[in-house]
Design a protein around this motif. Structure first.
Motif, PDB file in Angstrom:
ATOM      1  N   GLU A   1       0.820  -1.210   0.000  1.00 20.27           N
ATOM      2  CA  GLU A   1       0.000   0.000   0.000  1.00 20.27           C
ATOM      3  C   GLU A   1       0.858   1.266   0.000  1.00 20.27           C
ATOM      4  OE1 GLU A   1      -2.777  -0.365   3.225  1.00 20.27           O
ATOM      5  OE2 GLU A   1      -4.146  -1.601   2.025  1.00 20.27           O
ATOM      6  N   LEU A   2       2.014   1.220   0.634  1.00 17.40           N
ATOM      7  CA  LEU A   2       2.915   2.371   0.587  1.00 17.40           C
ATOM      8  C   LEU A   2       3.430   2.599  -0.834  1.00 17.40           C
ATOM      9  CD1 LEU A   2       5.014   1.877   3.862  1.00 17.40           C
ATOM     10  CD2 LEU A   2       3.201   3.556   3.438  1.00 17.40           C
ATOM     11  N   VAL A   3       3.718   1.505  -1.528  1.00 20.50           N
ATOM     12  CA  VAL A   3       4.150   1.611  -2.926  1.00 20.50           C
ATOM     13  C   VAL A   3       3.019   2.172  -3.785  1.00 20.50           C
ATOM     14  CG1 VAL A   3       4.856   0.298  -4.963  1.00 20.50           C
ATOM     15  CG2 VAL A   3       5.894  -0.186  -2.753  1.00 20.50           C
ATOM     16  N   GLU A   4       1.800   1.707  -3.530  1.00 16.81           N
ATOM     17  CA  GLU A   4       0.643   2.221  -4.274  1.00 16.81           C
ATOM     18  C   GLU A   4       0.458   3.716  -4.047  1.00 16.81           C
ATOM     19  OE1 GLU A   4      -2.401  -0.260  -2.781  1.00 16.81           O
ATOM     20  OE2 GLU A   4      -1.710  -2.030  -3.881  1.00 16.81           O
ATOM     21  N   MET A   5       0.696   4.180  -2.813  1.00 20.00           N
ATOM     22  CA  MET A   5       0.600   5.603  -2.531  1.00 20.00           C
ATOM     23  C   MET A   5       1.646   6.392  -3.313  1.00 20.00           C
ATOM     24  SD  MET A   5      -1.874   6.517  -0.426  1.00 20.00           S
ATOM     25  CE  MET A   5      -2.850   5.466  -1.502  1.00 20.00           C
ATOM     26  N   LEU A   6       2.847   5.830  -3.428  1.00 20.45           N
ATOM     27  CA  LEU A   6       3.897   6.490  -4.214  1.00 20.45           C
ATOM     28  C   LEU A   6       3.509   6.565  -5.690  1.00 20.45           C
ATOM     29  CD1 LEU A   6       7.159   4.990  -2.648  1.00 20.45           C
ATOM     30  CD2 LEU A   6       6.359   7.357  -2.507  1.00 20.45           C
ATOM     31  N   LEU A   7       2.957   5.471  -6.208  1.00 19.24           N
ATOM     32  CA  LEU A   7       2.516   5.463  -7.603  1.00 19.24           C
ATOM     33  C   LEU A   7       1.375   6.459  -7.814  1.00 19.24           C
ATOM     34  CD1 LEU A   7       2.610   1.619  -8.290  1.00 19.24           C
ATOM     35  CD2 LEU A   7       3.993   3.354  -9.461  1.00 19.24           C
ATOM     36  N   PHE A   8       0.429   6.467  -6.884  1.00 19.86           N
ATOM     37  CA  PHE A   8      -0.681   7.415  -6.938  1.00 19.86           C
ATOM     38  C   PHE A   8      -0.149   8.843  -7.003  1.00 19.86           C
ATOM     39  CE2 PHE A   8      -3.549  10.340  -4.800  1.00 19.86           C
ATOM     40  CZ  PHE A   8      -4.792  10.041  -5.347  1.00 19.86           C
ATOM     41  N   ALA A   9       0.773   9.169  -6.105  1.00 17.15           N
ATOM     42  CA  ALA A   9       1.350  10.515  -6.065  1.00 17.15           C
ATOM     43  C   ALA A   9       2.077  10.834  -7.364  1.00 17.15           C
ATOM     44  CB  ALA A   9       2.301  10.642  -4.879  1.00 17.15           C
ATOM     45  N   GLY A  10       2.787   9.849  -7.904  1.00 26.42           N
ATOM     46  CA  GLY A  10       3.514  10.054  -9.154  1.00 26.42           C
ATOM     47  C   GLY A  10       2.595  10.324 -10.332  1.00 26.42           C
ATOM     48  N   PHE A  11       1.484   9.584 -10.401  1.00 25.89           N
ATOM     49  CA  PHE A  11       0.528   9.783 -11.490  1.00 25.89           C
ATOM     50  C   PHE A  11      -0.178  11.139 -11.372  1.00 25.89           C
ATOM     51  CE2 PHE A  11       0.228   4.931 -11.775  1.00 25.89           C
ATOM     52  CZ  PHE A  11       1.109   4.886 -12.852  1.00 25.89           C
ATOM     53  N   VAL A  12      -0.530  11.521 -10.151  1.00 28.82           N
ATOM     54  CA  VAL A  12      -1.174  12.822  -9.957  1.00 28.82           C
ATOM     55  C   VAL A  12      -0.214  13.948 -10.334  1.00 28.82           C
ATOM     56  CG1 VAL A  12      -2.125  14.439  -8.272  1.00 28.82           C
ATOM     57  CG2 VAL A  12      -2.782  12.037  -8.187  1.00 28.82           C
ATOM     58  N   ALA A  13       1.027  13.851  -9.854  1.00 33.16           N
ATOM     59  CA  ALA A  13       2.015  14.885 -10.160  1.00 33.16           C
ATOM     60  C   ALA A  13       2.247  14.994 -11.669  1.00 33.16           C
ATOM     61  CB  ALA A  13       3.331  14.576  -9.443  1.00 33.16           C
ATOM     62  N   SER A  14       2.319  13.851 -12.340  1.00 32.97           N
ATOM     63  CA  SER A  14       2.524  13.851 -13.794  1.00 32.97           C
ATOM     64  C   SER A  14       1.319  14.457 -14.505  1.00 32.97           C
ATOM     65  CB  SER A  14       2.763  12.425 -14.284  1.00 32.97           C
ATOM     66  OG  SER A  14       3.919  11.867 -13.694  1.00 32.97           O
ATOM     67  N   ALA A  15       0.123  14.135 -14.008  1.00 35.68           N
ATOM     68  CA  ALA A  15      -1.105  14.668 -14.613  1.00 35.68           C
ATOM     69  C   ALA A  15      -1.186  16.182 -14.452  1.00 35.68           C
ATOM     70  CB  ALA A  15      -2.330  14.000 -13.999  1.00 35.68           C
ATOM     71  N   VAL A  16      -0.780  16.676 -13.288  1.00 34.89           N
ATOM     72  CA  VAL A  16      -0.781  18.122 -13.054  1.00 34.89           C
ATOM     73  C   VAL A  16       0.245  18.803 -13.961  1.00 34.89           C
ATOM     74  CG1 VAL A  16      -0.268  19.927 -11.361  1.00 34.89           C
ATOM     75  CG2 VAL A  16      -1.618  17.937 -10.685  1.00 34.89           C
ATOM     76  N   TRP A  17       1.415  18.203 -14.060  1.00 30.86           N
ATOM     77  CA  TRP A  17       2.475  18.749 -14.910  1.00 30.86           C
ATOM     78  C   TRP A  17       2.027  18.808 -16.375  1.00 30.86           C
ATOM     79  CZ3 TRP A  17       6.923  15.821 -17.446  1.00 30.86           C
ATOM     80  CH2 TRP A  17       7.842  16.707 -17.984  1.00 30.86           C
ATOM     81  N   LEU A  18       1.258  17.806 -16.799  1.00 29.24           N
ATOM     82  CA  LEU A  18       0.814  17.725 -18.194  1.00 29.24           C
ATOM     83  C   LEU A  18      -0.651  18.142 -18.337  1.00 29.24           C
ATOM     84  CD1 LEU A  18       2.494  14.308 -19.061  1.00 29.24           C
ATOM     85  CD2 LEU A  18       3.196  16.562 -19.888  1.00 29.24           C
ATOM     86  N   ARG A  19      -1.091  19.035 -17.471  1.00 31.77           N
ATOM     87  CA  ARG A  19      -2.501  19.430 -17.490  1.00 31.77           C
ATOM     88  C   ARG A  19      -2.895  20.134 -18.786  1.00 31.77           C
ATOM     89  NH1 ARG A  19       0.455  22.435 -14.147  1.00 31.77           N
ATOM     90  NH2 ARG A  19       0.431  24.738 -14.287  1.00 31.77           N
ATOM     91  N   ARG A  20      -1.939  20.725 -19.487  1.00 30.36           N
ATOM     92  CA  ARG A  20      -2.239  21.370 -20.765  1.00 30.36           C
ATOM     93  C   ARG A  20      -2.368  20.360 -21.894  1.00 30.36           C
ATOM     94  NH1 ARG A  20      -4.031  26.405 -19.478  1.00 30.36           N
ATOM     95  NH2 ARG A  20      -2.627  27.410 -17.980  1.00 30.36           N
ATOM     96  N   ARG A  21      -1.921  19.158 -21.642  1.00 28.95           N
ATOM     97  CA  ARG A  21      -2.037  18.074 -22.630  1.00 28.95           C
ATOM     98  C   ARG A  21      -3.174  17.163 -22.187  1.00 28.95           C
ATOM     99  NH1 ARG A  21       2.727  16.951 -25.397  1.00 28.95           N
ATOM    100  NH2 ARG A  21       1.429  15.436 -26.538  1.00 28.95           N
TER     101      ARG A  21
END
Length: 233
Positions: free
Chosen positions: A121-141
């Motif tokens: 579950e800790l790994v899943e939280m890291l993946l979740f955070a990574g996907f959200v951060a990437s989505a925010v970074w690419l919000r214009r795409r």
């Protein structure tokens, strides 16, 4: 723009299906606990449930805003969503660590399994955070953004599936395989519709499977169990 509009039913349906799964999984213990006379949850678990439910609600609202053409409102709410994602990671990490502490200090039979689950579950939280951060970074795409956000739901599936009625997913392996099937199904549908594998799904999907497979074996090792047991006991 036409491609974006054509994608909407797929993402709306995916979000709606996830909402149904979450409700079925937690209806008896949380949403309709009063009806089933379930044991009273602690304040912490109630807050945990509210924050996780808030993320799911925000996801379906955001999807609906895009579907109905309210893109400006979608972007404004996205700022709140980024902060809410931080709450999801924080409270999710606290909840899984609290579960391990409880079982380890009580020396229960399921303590070793809980230590493994905590690692996953800790790994899943890291993946979740990574996907959200990437989505925010690419919000214009938009094409990247929405696929990365959909992957955040995949990160939450392992906590939903074992709580579904009938108890179909109880072993760690069956849960992980079911999540992989759901992930591959989403990617396959999207790929067939567009006749190409989108880079966000290619990289994100591969990252999820690779990281979770490594975690699945790594979190069952004596090294991990010894480390977390010493840390939390």
């Amino acid at each position: 723009m036409r491609k974006e509009a054509a994608d909407r039913p797929f993402f709306v349906a995916s979000a709606a299906l996830f909402v149904v799964l979450v409700f079925l999984a937690f209806a008896q213990r949380y949403y309709l606990g009063w009806l089933f006379r379930s044991p009273h949850l602690s304040l912490f678990l109630q807050v945990h449930g509210a924050i996780m439910s808030g993320w799911v609600l925000m996801f379906i609202v955001q999807t609906g805003l895009v579907e109905t053409g309210h893109v400006r409102m979608h972007r404004k709410l996205g700022t709140v969503g980024a902060g809410w994602a931080a709450l999801v990671v924080t409270i999710g990490t606290m909840a899984t660590l609290h579960a391990s502490i409880r079982e380890l200090r009580a020396h229960t039979d399921i303590a070793p399994l809980q230590v493994t689950i905590t690692g996953l579950e800790l790994v899943e939280m890291l993946l979740f955070a990574g996907f959200v951060a990437s989505a925010v970074w690419l919000r214009r795409r938009g094409d990247y953004h929405k696929r990365l956000m959909l992957l955040t739901l995949v990160c939450m599936l392992p906590s939903v599936l074992p709580r579904l009625p009938l108890g179909l997913f109880q072993s760690l392996l069956s849960i992980l395989l079911a999540v992989y099937v759901a992930l591959m199904l989403c990617i396959a549908i999207d790929t067939l519709r567009h006749r190409r594998l989108h880079p966000a799904f290619a990289f994100g999907g591969a990252t999820y499977v690779l990281v979770m497979q490594l975690a699945f074996f790594g979190m069952q090792t004596p090294a991990w169990h010894g480390f977390l047991t010493r840390l939390l006991s």
